[in-house]
Every structure is written in structure tokens, then in C-alpha cells.
Scaffold this active site. Structure first.
Site, PDB file in Angstrom:
ATOM      1  N   HIS A  59       0.706  -1.179  -0.124  1.00  0.00           N
ATOM      2  CA  HIS A  59       0.034  -0.320   0.353  1.00  0.00           C
ATOM      3  C   HIS A  59       0.541   1.267   0.205  1.00  0.00           C
ATOM      4  O   HIS A  59       0.392   2.092   0.865  1.00  0.00           O
ATOM      5  CB  HIS A  59      -1.488  -0.305   1.217  1.00  0.00           C
ATOM      6  CG  HIS A  59      -0.772  -0.328   2.626  1.00  0.00           C
ATOM      7  ND1 HIS A  59       0.192   0.693   2.792  1.00  0.00           N
ATOM      8  CD2 HIS A  59      -1.092  -1.056   3.630  1.00  0.00           C
ATOM      9  CE1 HIS A  59       0.266   0.109   4.496  1.00  0.00           C
ATOM     10  NE2 HIS A  59      -0.362  -1.112   4.862  1.00  0.00           N
ATOM     11  N   HIS A 110      -4.973  -9.208  14.501  1.00  0.00           N
ATOM     12  CA  HIS A 110      -4.889  -8.133  13.919  1.00  0.00           C
ATOM     13  C   HIS A 110      -5.774  -8.148  12.955  1.00  0.00           C
ATOM     14  O   HIS A 110      -5.790  -9.381  12.012  1.00  0.00           O
ATOM     15  CB  HIS A 110      -3.147  -7.319  13.520  1.00  0.00           C
ATOM     16  CG  HIS A 110      -3.193  -5.871  12.864  1.00  0.00           C
ATOM     17  ND1 HIS A 110      -4.397  -5.025  12.475  1.00  0.00           N
ATOM     18  CD2 HIS A 110      -2.882  -5.787  11.814  1.00  0.00           C
ATOM     19  CE1 HIS A 110      -4.169  -4.471  11.505  1.00  0.00           C
ATOM     20  NE2 HIS A 110      -3.064  -4.115  11.833  1.00  0.00           N
ATOM     21  N   GLU A 143      -5.730  -6.506   9.839  1.00  0.00           N
ATOM     22  CA  GLU A 143      -5.814  -6.160   8.151  1.00  0.00           C
ATOM     23  C   GLU A 143      -5.311  -7.267   7.640  1.00  0.00           C
ATOM     24  O   GLU A 143      -5.069  -8.462   8.390  1.00  0.00           O
ATOM     25  CB  GLU A 143      -4.632  -5.121   8.366  1.00  0.00           C
ATOM     26  CG  GLU A 143      -4.395  -4.362   7.214  1.00  0.00           C
ATOM     27  CD  GLU A 143      -2.787  -3.698   7.113  1.00  0.00           C
ATOM     28  OE1 GLU A 143      -2.378  -2.760   8.177  1.00  0.00           O
ATOM     29  OE2 GLU A 143      -3.078  -2.858   6.313  1.00  0.00           O
ATOM     30  N   HIS A 175      -1.314  -1.314  14.898  1.00  0.00           N
ATOM     31  CA  HIS A 175      -1.464   0.599  14.419  1.00  0.00           C
ATOM     32  C   HIS A 175      -3.096   0.324  13.996  1.00  0.00           C
ATOM     33  O   HIS A 175      -3.486   1.255  13.293  1.00  0.00           O
ATOM     34  CB  HIS A 175      -0.904   0.433  13.469  1.00  0.00           C
ATOM     35  CG  HIS A 175      -0.620  -0.399  12.066  1.00  0.00           C
ATOM     36  ND1 HIS A 175      -1.256   0.415  10.745  1.00  0.00           N
ATOM     37  CD2 HIS A 175      -0.864  -1.651  11.676  1.00  0.00           C
ATOM     38  CE1 HIS A 175      -0.871  -0.385  10.061  1.00  0.00           C
ATOM     39  NE2 HIS A 175      -1.357  -1.373  10.832  1.00  0.00           N
ATOM     40  N   ASP A 197       2.786  -6.611  14.036  1.00  0.00           N
ATOM     41  CA  ASP A 197       3.153  -6.035  13.460  1.00  0.00           C
ATOM     42  C   ASP A 197       4.434  -4.872  13.788  1.00  0.00           C
ATOM     43  O   ASP A 197       5.270  -4.835  13.530  1.00  0.00           O
ATOM     44  CB  ASP A 197       2.189  -4.455  12.885  1.00  0.00           C
ATOM     45  CG  ASP A 197       1.625  -4.922  11.227  1.00  0.00           C
ATOM     46  OD1 ASP A 197       1.864  -5.961  11.047  1.00  0.00           O
ATOM     47  OD2 ASP A 197       0.662  -3.818  11.186  1.00  0.00           O
ATOM     48  N   TYR A 218      10.386   0.311   8.537  1.00  0.00           N
ATOM     49  CA  TYR A 218       8.916  -0.400   8.788  1.00  0.00           C
ATOM     50  C   TYR A 218       8.806   0.234   9.339  1.00  0.00           C
ATOM     51  O   TYR A 218       6.695   1.085   9.579  1.00  0.00           O
ATOM     52  CB  TYR A 218       8.738  -1.885   9.496  1.00  0.00           C
ATOM     53  CG  TYR A 218       7.341  -2.201   9.524  1.00  0.00           C
ATOM     54  CD1 TYR A 218       6.942  -3.434   8.682  1.00  0.00           C
ATOM     55  CD2 TYR A 218       6.929  -2.044  11.248  1.00  0.00           C
ATOM     56  CE1 TYR A 218       5.671  -4.263   8.688  1.00  0.00           C
ATOM     57  CE2 TYR A 218       5.846  -2.659  11.098  1.00  0.00           C
ATOM     58  CZ  TYR A 218       5.088  -3.749   9.586  1.00  0.00           C
ATOM     59  OH  TYR A 218       3.807  -3.681   9.615  1.00  0.00           O
ATOM     60  N   HIS A 242       5.698  -9.562  11.050  1.00  0.00           N
ATOM     61  CA  HIS A 242       6.757  -9.121   9.248  1.00  0.00           C
ATOM     62  C   HIS A 242       7.846 -10.098  10.035  1.00  0.00           C
ATOM     63  O   HIS A 242       8.548  -9.222  10.736  1.00  0.00           O
ATOM     64  CB  HIS A 242       6.165  -8.248   8.495  1.00  0.00           C
ATOM     65  CG  HIS A 242       4.899  -7.581   8.386  1.00  0.00           C
ATOM     66  ND1 HIS A 242       3.900  -8.708   7.099  1.00  0.00           N
ATOM     67  CD2 HIS A 242       3.605  -6.869   9.114  1.00  0.00           C
ATOM     68  CE1 HIS A 242       3.016  -7.900   7.376  1.00  0.00           C
ATOM     69  NE2 HIS A 242       3.063  -7.676   8.353  1.00  0.00           N
TER      70      HIS A 242
HETATM   71 FE1  FEO Z   1      -0.449  -3.881   9.859  1.00  0.00          FE
HETATM   72 FE2  FEO Z   1       1.015  -5.819   8.534  1.00  0.00          FE
HETATM   73  O1  FEO Z   1      -0.943  -5.437   8.964  1.00  0.00           O
END
Ligand code: FEO
Length: 395
Positions: free
Chosen positions: A23, A77, A79, A144, A163, A191, A222
Site C-alpha cells: 500500500h 490484527h 488487516e 496500528h 506488526d 517499517y 513480518h
Molecule cells: Fe497492519 Fe501487517 O498489517
């Protein structure tokens, strides 16, 4: 590849070697969507992966356990890079209860057809026994997203941090001590700067809660898992949450007929006379991901644009929009640029935006009509020296 975190706890995620855009974040090093399997008297999976990679993820899980016997799917999370695989997972694992907080449940219900899902809604501080070990859930709102949550395994001193502490970094290795520390800390910095910089306050509060836990390992969603350099990444985050300035000056500009570029170079020359790191970035040749990463710890910044159609160059407008959203703090600076016949224009508009960004304004915009004169170039050099003198204080 070593995928075992602790006895009975394994990595089952997906390494995304080829992703180059997340994104808007230019992910030059790819990424990973980490997920983890815990096998105890009960079996739990921590997080899912991006939808296109769910089959590989299920294959990783199925290599270690029977999908039909999974008891819990913990969603830290909502997302989609971590929840996108949930519809396929929930269909493939009919026994699994989806463990999440109430805000996460509401969000998942908006994203997906959740009819038939079994829910296990948890609140901050709740614990869930898996047998020899347990899961403790810690709400981390706005780290976040509003529903963000950590899952902690006290018996293993292991924190699944979603995250937080992550990096967009594809690698053959899963652990921090298998990669050069300076590389993974730089990726963690990029990041932080590009994903969560605007949430410094909630992240600082979360760091305080995390610091109170006994932690031997941090497994983010991640990048690599931290087991040998937890102190280093914690220290780095303590600086990030306040955008702690270093003795560093940035000159960031767009140019049309090289007038604004001449001004940028003169500002850089002035800053270089001081005992600071001084960097120059043309937004046409440097992606905003890199610029945001450099902004995180700079002390002073000059931002320049020529005038196009009475306003800012679109390339610079995009960078300013991105930086304004990320809300860097503790910076001082000014605007500069060229103009022709318009009273409004690039330098004036950049000045207005950086004021909105709450960058401490050191002076009015430096403006050059068509081409900077020797006097204006000297004014640029002097303004560069002022940036440098400000940044020197943070040595
Ligand atoms: Fe906020 Fe890796 O997604």
C-alpha cells in the site's frame, strides 16, 4: 530452514520474496506474513496470511498437525495481510474457534462472510489455557489499528507482537541472529517510519506494557523473529516513538528547470559546513519510503518545490501528503523553491504544508524568481548553515 521457535511452537507463515509495493510502501526487500502453530494439549494457530498465500500456509500447518484438530485461531490484527486467509482457514479447520477481541470481531465481520464461524471473544488480560502453556491477550489499541492485540505465552516467555517490531524483509532465515543486525534494524526502522510513525504515543504505552513482561523471544507478523537482539530493537523503538533527532539534515526537493535544484545544492553546501550528516534527495529519483525513513530521525529539513500551475509539483505534493499523514515530530526546517509570475506557488505552498505538519519553522520560505541570483544562493547557504547548527545540538 529452522522454523521452530520453542518446543511445540513453529513458524507456518509465507515468505513473499517478490512483493515490491505494500500500500505505497516500496518493499525492496520483499516481506513475510508470519504465522505460528502451537501444539500442546490444545492446538492453536497465531494469525493467518494474505489471501493469495493461504494454500501454502495450510500446507505448512498440515505438515505438522491435522487441520481437523486445530482448536483455536488467534487473530491479533484484522488487516488483510494477516486476516485474508481466514475464510479458507476457517472452512478447512472446522473445529477452530476464532479467538480475538470484540473490536477485531466487528472488523472481521465487515471484511468477510463469517456466518458459521465459532467465536471466542477475549478482553485485555484474559488468559486461555492450552495445557502446559497458556495464552495471555494484551490489547494494543492503535498499534496500528484499533483492534490490534499482542498474545503472550508466559511459560515460554514468548510475545507474538503482530506488526510491532516487524520488518518488510523476505529472507531464507527466520531469526534475528541469522541475519546481519544492522540490516534488520534498518528494515525495522523503515517499517516503523512508513507504517506506524504517526502512532508514537500508543506505541510508547504498549512498549511500557511489553517492558513489564518477561520476554525471551518476540515473534512479529513480518520479518525475522527477535531472540538474540531484543534489547537492541527495544532501544531502537524507544528512539522511534519520539522521532528522536540525530545530528542529521535533509534537503528534499523537486525541480523543473533546475532552479530549485540549484537552491537545494546551496542549502546542502551550507549544512555540510557543520558537523552533521547532510543528505540530498530529489523526489523524482528517491521513493517516498526512503524519504520517510530518513525523516524519522533527522533534526532539520528543508523542503523545496518549483511552481507548477500556481502550486506545488505533483511529485512533491505526493511526498508531502505521505509525510503529513505519518506526522513526524521534533523537526525544524523551512521551505524553498522557484516561481515565475504567480504570487502563490511552490515555495509558499510547501511552507504552508510544513507548518501544518508542525515542523518548527526556522524562517520564511526562500523564493527565487525564475533563476536564483548569487544573493539568493548565498541566502540558501546561510539557511543551510542554520539547519546544520540546529542539528549539531543532537550530537
Ligand atoms: Fe497492519 Fe501487517 O498489517
Amino acid at each position: 530452514m529452522n522454523i521452530t521457535l520453542k518446543d511445540g511452537i513453529d513458524w507456518v507463515g509465507y515468505i513473499d520474496w517478490t512483493v515490491r509495493d505494500f500500500h505505497g510502501y516500496k518493499t525492496e526487500s520483499g516481506s513475510t506474513y508470519n504465522a505460528y502453530l502451537i501444539r500442546d494439549e490444545k492446538t492453536a494457530v497465531i494469525d493467518s496470511v494474505k489471501a493469495p498465500y493461504v494454500e501454502t500456509y495450510l500446507k505448512h500447518i498440515a505438515a505438522l498437525t491435522d487441520l481437523g484438530k486445530i482448536d483455536y485461531m488467534v487473530c491479533n490484527h484484522a488487516e488483510p495481510d494477516h486476516s485474508g486467509g481466514l475464510p479458507v482457514f476457517m472452512a478447512a479447520c472446522p473445529q477452530a474457534e476464532l479467538v480475538c477481541n470484540a473490536k477485531c470481531k466487528t472488523t472481521l465481520e465487515k471484511y468477510y462472510d463469517t456466518v458459521g464461524w465459532k467465536w471466542h471473544v477475549v478482553a485485555d488480560g484474559d488468559s486461555l489455557s492450552l495445557g502446559k502453556r497458556s495464552l495471555t491477550f494484551i490489547d494494543t489499541p492503535m498499534v496500528h489499528w484499533p483492534e490490534s492485540m499482542f498474545t503472550y505465552v508466559p511459560e515460554d516467555k514468548l510475545l507474538f507482537s503482530m506488526d510491532a517490531f516487524g520488518q518488510h524483509y523476505a529472507s531464507a532465515f527466520r531469526f534475528d541472529d541469522e541475519e546481519p543486525l544492522e540490516v534488520i534494524l534498518q528494515e525495522a526502522k523503515a517499517y516503523y517510519a512508513n507504517i506506524v510513525m504517526l502512532y508514537g504515543r500508543p506505541i510508547a504505552q504498549t512498549m511500557e506494557r511489553a517492558a513489564a513482561l518477561d520476554i525471551e523471544m518476540i515473534a512479529p507478523s513480518h520479518g525475522v523473529i527477535w531472540r538474540s537482539h531484543i534489547k537492541e530493537v527495544f532501544k531502537a523503538y524507544q528512539n522511534y516513538v519520539v522521532c528522536k533527532p540525530r545530528p542529521k539534515v535533509l534537503v528534499v526537493y523537486a525541480t523543473m528547470w533546475q532552479s530549485t535544484e540549484k537552491m537545494a545544492l546551496a542549502i546542502l553546501e551550507g549544512a555540510q559546513e557543520c558537523n552533521v550528516e547532510a543528505h540530498l534527495f530529489n523526489v523524482e529519483s528517491t521513493h517516498m519510503t526512503r524519504i520517510a525513513t530518513e525523516v524519522l530521525d533527522c533534526a532539520a529539513i528543508a523542503i523545496g518545490s518549483p511552481t507548477l500551475n500556481n502550486g506545488i509539483m505533483p511529485s512533491m505534493a505526493g511526498v508531502l501528503c505521505y509525510l503529513k499523514g505519518l506526522r513526524p515530530t521534533h523537526k525544524k526546517g523551512f521551505a524553498f523553491g522557484s516561481y515565475g509570475w504567480s504570487k502563490r506557488g511552490g515555495p509558499t505552498e510547501v511552507g504552508a504544508v510544513i507548518e501544518e505538519m508542525k515542523i518548527g519553522i526556522m524562517r520564511e520560505p526562500i523564493r527565487a524568481q525564475y533563476v536564483p541570483t548569487p544573493e539568493i544562493l548565498e541566502e540558501c547557504r546561510e539557511a543551510g548553515r542554520a539547519l546544520g547548527r540546529h542539528a549539531e545540538q543532537f550530537a
